[in-house]
Motif scaffolding. Structure first.
Motif, short mmCIF file in Angstrom:
data_model
loop_
_atom_site.label_atom_id
_atom_site.label_comp_id
_atom_site.label_asym_id
_atom_site.label_seq_id
_atom_site.Cartn_x
_atom_site.Cartn_y
_atom_site.Cartn_z
N LYS A 93 23.28 129.73 -119.40
CA LYS A 93 22.36 129.86 -118.28
C LYS A 93 22.48 128.62 -117.41
N ILE A 94 22.37 128.81 -116.08
CA ILE A 94 22.48 127.68 -115.15
C ILE A 94 21.08 127.13 -114.87
N PRO A 95 20.79 125.91 -115.34
CA PRO A 95 19.45 125.34 -115.12
C PRO A 95 19.29 124.80 -113.70
N LEU A 96 18.04 124.60 -113.30
CA LEU A 96 17.77 124.06 -111.97
C LEU A 96 18.19 122.60 -111.84
N SER A 97 18.54 121.97 -112.92
CA SER A 97 19.09 120.62 -112.81
C SER A 97 20.52 120.69 -112.25
N LYS A 98 21.14 121.84 -112.32
CA LYS A 98 22.51 122.05 -111.82
C LYS A 98 22.50 122.62 -110.40
N VAL A 99 21.66 123.61 -110.15
CA VAL A 99 21.53 124.25 -108.84
C VAL A 99 20.14 123.94 -108.32
N ARG A 100 20.09 123.36 -107.11
CA ARG A 100 18.81 122.90 -106.57
C ARG A 100 18.51 123.54 -105.22
N PRO A 101 17.24 123.62 -104.85
CA PRO A 101 16.92 124.07 -103.50
C PRO A 101 17.67 123.23 -102.47
N GLY A 102 18.21 123.92 -101.46
CA GLY A 102 19.02 123.26 -100.45
C GLY A 102 20.51 123.43 -100.68
N ASP A 103 20.89 123.87 -101.88
CA ASP A 103 22.30 124.15 -102.13
C ASP A 103 22.70 125.40 -101.35
N ILE A 104 23.96 125.48 -101.01
CA ILE A 104 24.48 126.60 -100.23
C ILE A 104 25.11 127.62 -101.17
N LEU A 105 24.75 128.87 -100.97
CA LEU A 105 25.28 129.96 -101.77
C LEU A 105 26.39 130.63 -100.97
N LEU A 106 27.61 130.54 -101.48
CA LEU A 106 28.76 131.11 -100.79
C LEU A 106 29.12 132.45 -101.43
N PHE A 107 28.86 133.51 -100.67
CA PHE A 107 29.20 134.87 -101.06
C PHE A 107 30.48 135.26 -100.33
N PRO A 108 31.07 136.39 -100.64
CA PRO A 108 32.22 136.85 -99.84
C PRO A 108 31.83 137.01 -98.37
N ARG A 109 32.40 136.18 -97.50
CA ARG A 109 32.18 136.20 -96.05
C ARG A 109 30.71 136.05 -95.65
N HIS A 110 29.94 135.33 -96.45
CA HIS A 110 28.52 135.14 -96.15
C HIS A 110 28.01 133.87 -96.85
N VAL A 111 27.05 133.21 -96.24
CA VAL A 111 26.41 132.06 -96.86
C VAL A 111 24.90 132.15 -96.71
N ALA A 112 24.21 131.52 -97.66
CA ALA A 112 22.76 131.46 -97.66
C ALA A 112 22.37 130.10 -98.22
N VAL A 113 21.09 129.79 -98.19
CA VAL A 113 20.58 128.54 -98.75
C VAL A 113 19.64 128.88 -99.90
N PHE A 114 19.88 128.27 -101.05
CA PHE A 114 18.97 128.44 -102.18
C PHE A 114 17.65 127.80 -101.80
N PHE A 115 16.56 128.59 -101.88
CA PHE A 115 15.27 128.12 -101.41
C PHE A 115 14.30 127.78 -102.53
N GLU A 116 14.15 128.69 -103.51
CA GLU A 116 13.10 128.46 -104.50
C GLU A 116 13.38 129.23 -105.79
N ASP A 117 13.07 128.58 -106.89
CA ASP A 117 13.17 129.20 -108.21
C ASP A 117 11.97 130.11 -108.42
N ASN A 118 12.15 131.13 -109.23
CA ASN A 118 11.04 132.05 -109.52
C ASN A 118 10.08 131.50 -110.57
N GLY A 119 10.36 130.32 -111.08
CA GLY A 119 9.47 129.69 -112.05
C GLY A 119 10.01 129.64 -113.46
#
Length: 154
Positions: A93-119
């Motif tokens: 499992k990928i912990p939030l210590s590895k992926v943080r809010p503000g990281d960029i999510l690179l999908f095929p031909r698309h990008v987004a910003v990681f905003f918030e963990d579900n808890g």
């Protein structure tokens, strides 16, 4: 026109992501240009992200989705798990210590910003991202793992 007023909501994360909210309620425009974005006319997914970085004072040139890799480092390569929590290449499992809010999510031909963990403390499908794709920028569920998670180089 000058007779139309625009009201924007800006969340207060205390970082460059605050400026993403300035583009909410503007249309998705594939292949947007810097002038279109800077004048709040609309944006595509990559220009939404670059706009926010520039507004926060970074010297970030406009680029396309995969062009963002020139300004970032890869921090994870997620894949699906048996549940809604994404796994690393070893199946952990990928912990939030590895992926943080503000990281960029690179999908095929698309990008987004990681905003918030579900808890739950892990990166997964039930977490939230900010993006624009065929609609105005919004906060939505991540839903499926991106090809890469990128973090801005310092």
């Amino acid at each position: 026109t000058k007779g139309i007023h625009k009201v924007t909501f800006r969340d207060t994360q205390g970082n460059w992501m605050d400026y993403l909210f300035e583009m909410f309620n503007t249309p998705y425009i594939w292949g947007s240009t810097p002038a279109v974005v800077e004048n709040h006319i609309g944006s595509d997914c990559a220009d939404l992200i670059v706009y926010a970085r520039r507004r926060a004072g970074y010297q970030q040139p406009y680029t396309w989705s995969y062009g963002l890799e020139n300004f970032t480092a890869t921090v994870a390569r997620p894949r699906s798990g048996e549940d809604d929590i994404f796994r690393d290449q070893k199946g952990n499992k990928i912990p939030l210590s590895k992926v943080r809010p503000g990281d960029i999510l690179l999908f095929p031909r698309h990008v987004a910003v990681f905003f918030e963990d579900n808890g739950d403390g892990y990166f997964g499908a039930e977490d939230l991202m900010i993006h624009t794709l065929y609609n105005a920028p919004s906060i939505e569920l991540v839903n499926y793992p991106p090809d890469k998670v990128l973090r801005w180089k310092k």
